[in-house]
Design an enzyme around this catalytic site. Structure first.
Site: not given
Length: 270
Positions: A2-3, A58, A260
């Site tokens: 979740p960003e 976040k 990433r």
């Protein structure tokens, strides 16, 4: 993971159900998340009024009359409003029980966090070194250009550095760079203030649109009502290695930055 848009979606979804109500009980089924949930959490918040729920980067900050509770969704977490006495499922690790509903924390990978920060949350090492919020006015082209001076770090990693700007994760950084025509591997210090203005505008626009659409659901994320977000339907390059660029039809490439994958168009982004 979740960003920012997913966390903000959760905040907006749960707030109307909980603000100005007091916690009646806390149920902890699995206390070992990224860090262990404090055993005395109940004594900190029982019968205390929840005044507001804020978001910083976040992190969700539950501001009680007695102090602040921090919740982080980690890699796969979510928060849902459930009726009282709702039977828990396998990965439902914690409930905050109110008079007319409960807030349920679910985290299959257990990489999130529930921590008590007390009356001085701003002193927490999780919060005290964070950069500006990307949707605030102090995040602008001049600021980003100044921060990038002499930085050789790839711009993708630069804008994902939480000390530079908070909450811009892999999905939205990838999309914003594509929309800006900036290669993710270009050195941050080798970008003009004019191009940073374009990038800042795209970051803000993409985050705002993602929030409106309930965030992005790629695997685990659901909102407070248990429904997925829909922004993934508008993603242009994230997760589309080898597919045609939506602008020029060149095959999209991927490069690994800080472990990433970053997808980009070698023709449109420079």
């Amino acid at each position: 993971m979740p960003e920012l848009p997913e966390v903000e979606t959760s905040r907006k979804g749960i707030s109307p159900h909980l603000i100005n109500k007091s916690v009646q009980n806390v149920v902890l089924r699995h206390t070992q998340l990224r860090w262990k949930i404090p055993q005395d959490l109940l004594s900190d918040i029982k019968d205390k009024i929840l005044l507001s729920i804020d978001r910083r980067a976040k992190y969700l900050l539950f501001n009680f009359t007695s102090g602040t509770l921090l919740i982080h969704l980690g890699m796969s977490g979510s928060l849902r409003i459930c009726p009282l006495n709702s039977p828990p499922k396998k990965h439902d690790h914690a409930d905050l029980i109110f008079a007319d509903c409960l807030l349920r924390y679910t985290d299959p990978r257990r990489f999130g966090a529930i921590l008590w920060l007390g009356l001085t949350p701003e002193d927490s090492p999780l919060l005290n070194k964070l950069g500006p919020e990307p949707l605030n006015d102090d995040f602008n082209a001049k600021y980003l250009y100044q921060q990038a001076t002499k930085r050789k770090l790839p711009v993708k990693q630069f804008i994902m550095d939480q000390k530079v700007v908070t909450g811009v994760g892999n999905i939205y950084a990838t999309e914003a760079l594509f929309n800006s025509g900036i290669s993710p591997i270009r050195a941050a210090g080798n970008i003009s203030e004019k191009r940073y203005q374009i990038l800042v505008t795209e970051i803000k626009e993409i985050l705002q649109q993602a929030i409106k659409q309930g965030g992005t659901t790629l695997k685990d994320f659901v909102g407070s009502d248990g429904k997925p977000g829909y922004f993934q339907q508008t993603l242009q390059v994230y997760g589309k290695t080898g597919q045609q660029c939506p602008s020029c039809e060149t095959p999209l490439k991927a490069v690994k930055l800080a472990a990433r994958a970053s997808v980009y168009c070698p023709e449109c982004q420079s």
